[in-house]
Enzyme design. Structure first.
Site, PDB file in Angstrom:
ATOM      1  N   GLN A 103       0.830  -1.200   0.000  1.00  0.00           N
ATOM      2  CA  GLN A 103       0.000   0.000   0.000  1.00  0.00           C
ATOM      3  C   GLN A 103       0.870   1.258   0.000  1.00  0.00           C
ATOM      4  O   GLN A 103       0.342   2.360  -0.049  1.00  0.00           O
ATOM      5  CB  GLN A 103      -0.909  -0.008   1.236  1.00  0.00           C
ATOM      6  CG  GLN A 103      -1.903  -1.159   1.271  1.00  0.00           C
ATOM      7  CD  GLN A 103      -2.565  -1.292   2.625  1.00  0.00           C
ATOM      8  OE1 GLN A 103      -2.090  -2.006   3.504  1.00  0.00           O
ATOM      9  NE2 GLN A 103      -3.682  -0.607   2.810  1.00  0.00           N
ATOM     10  N   HIS A 123      -1.375   1.327  -4.424  1.00  0.00           N
ATOM     11  CA  HIS A 123      -1.716   2.752  -4.343  1.00  0.00           C
ATOM     12  C   HIS A 123      -0.795   3.623  -5.182  1.00  0.00           C
ATOM     13  O   HIS A 123      -0.741   4.837  -4.995  1.00  0.00           O
ATOM     14  CB  HIS A 123      -1.718   3.200  -2.883  1.00  0.00           C
ATOM     15  CG  HIS A 123      -2.778   2.524  -2.061  1.00  0.00           C
ATOM     16  ND1 HIS A 123      -2.770   2.501  -0.682  1.00  0.00           N
ATOM     17  CD2 HIS A 123      -3.888   1.842  -2.439  1.00  0.00           C
ATOM     18  CE1 HIS A 123      -3.825   1.835  -0.250  1.00  0.00           C
ATOM     19  NE2 HIS A 123      -4.519   1.418  -1.295  1.00  0.00           N
ATOM     20  N   SER A 198      -2.702  -1.527   9.014  1.00  0.00           N
ATOM     21  CA  SER A 198      -3.804  -1.589   9.969  1.00  0.00           C
ATOM     22  C   SER A 198      -4.943  -2.461   9.468  1.00  0.00           C
ATOM     23  O   SER A 198      -5.859  -2.785  10.222  1.00  0.00           O
ATOM     24  CB  SER A 198      -4.332  -0.173  10.247  1.00  0.00           C
ATOM     25  OG  SER A 198      -4.844   0.405   9.050  1.00  0.00           O
TER      26      SER A 198
END
Length: 248
Positions: A103, A123, A198
């Site tokens: 990411q 991303h 997360s």
């Protein structure tokens, strides 16, 4: 060595195809702050999140000007890989790590020595720009040189449209081909290692379900709890730069 670490090492040692899923937490030891952690960028400055919102970026020249200044000062330009990145390089050299889904936009996996063709940047990357109008793509260095020369909101040199980093903002769809590659990597692995994420941002977080649903074991390495801890075979809370090298 405690039981959880021993169990994780056994899973890694017995694996034939490992996929990693990494987030901002893997780069904090390289001097790049995360976003949602206790000292995260958006935790300390909620307004900064607007810089990563596509609608705000399109609508507000002030947001774009702030974004360009933030790009100039981003710590990634001086950052170097840390032992957590190196651990995945070691796994790749061992022949079992076949994909790194990240990411992150900092290219630290590639700079550590991970094979670029195996790094799936969900991303995007901050090292290129992309025009929101015509799609023209160029090195970020060109645009930053223009900012340093006085252009506080440099337009696309091809069409005059709005220019931004070649990263995925909130409200912007992920590249379908990149997402397909990530799903294939999750489906085809027998161990998925998540590191420094997360697991709250989708569709990235959903790749845990994809991997586990096909029988893969899941190792979650993150400083704070995630929504997928109960789905994991092992959860490790130690600092990534310390624990990941001990898994290889």
């Amino acid at each position: 060595m405690d039981a959880d670490l021993r169990r994780a090492r056994d899973l890694i040692t017995g694996a034939s195809r490992i996929t990693a899923l990494t987030g901002a937490g893997i780069s904090t030891d390289s001097g790049i702050p995360d976003f949602r952690g206790p000292n995260g960028l958006w935790t300390r400055d909620p307004e900064a999140e607007k810089l990563s919102n596509l609608q705000d970026y399109r609508d507000s020249a002030d947001v774009r000007r702030r974004a360009w200044q933030a790009r100039l000062e981003h710590p990634a330009w001086q950052a170097t890989p840390n032992p957590a990145h190196d651990a995945f390089v070691a796994l790749q050299h061992g022949g079992t790590l076949t994909a790194i889904i990240t990411q992150n936009i900092d290219e630290l996996h590639q700079r550590a020595g991970s094979a670029p063709e195996t790094v799936i940047e969900l991303h995007g990357t901050m090292f290129h720009t992309e025009c929101l109008e015509c799609g023209d793509r160029r090195d970020m260095a060109e645009a930053l040189d223009r900012v340093r020369a006085g252009a506080d909101d440099p337009p696309c040199t091809a069409c005059g449209g709005i220019l931004k980093s070649a990263t995925i903002s909130f409200g912007q769809a992920l590249d379908a081909d990149v997402l397909d590659r990530a799903r294939v990597a999750a489906i085809s692995c027998d161990v998925l290692v998540t590191a420094g994420t997360s697991l709250t941002v989708h569709p990235a977080a959903g790749l845990v379900d994809v991997a586990a649903g096909t029988g893969a074991s899941v190792i979650v390495c993150n400083a704070s709890p995630t929504p997928y801890d109960e789905r994991a075979d092992v959860v490790l809370r130690e600092p990534l730069a310390e624990v990941l090298p001990r898994l290889t």
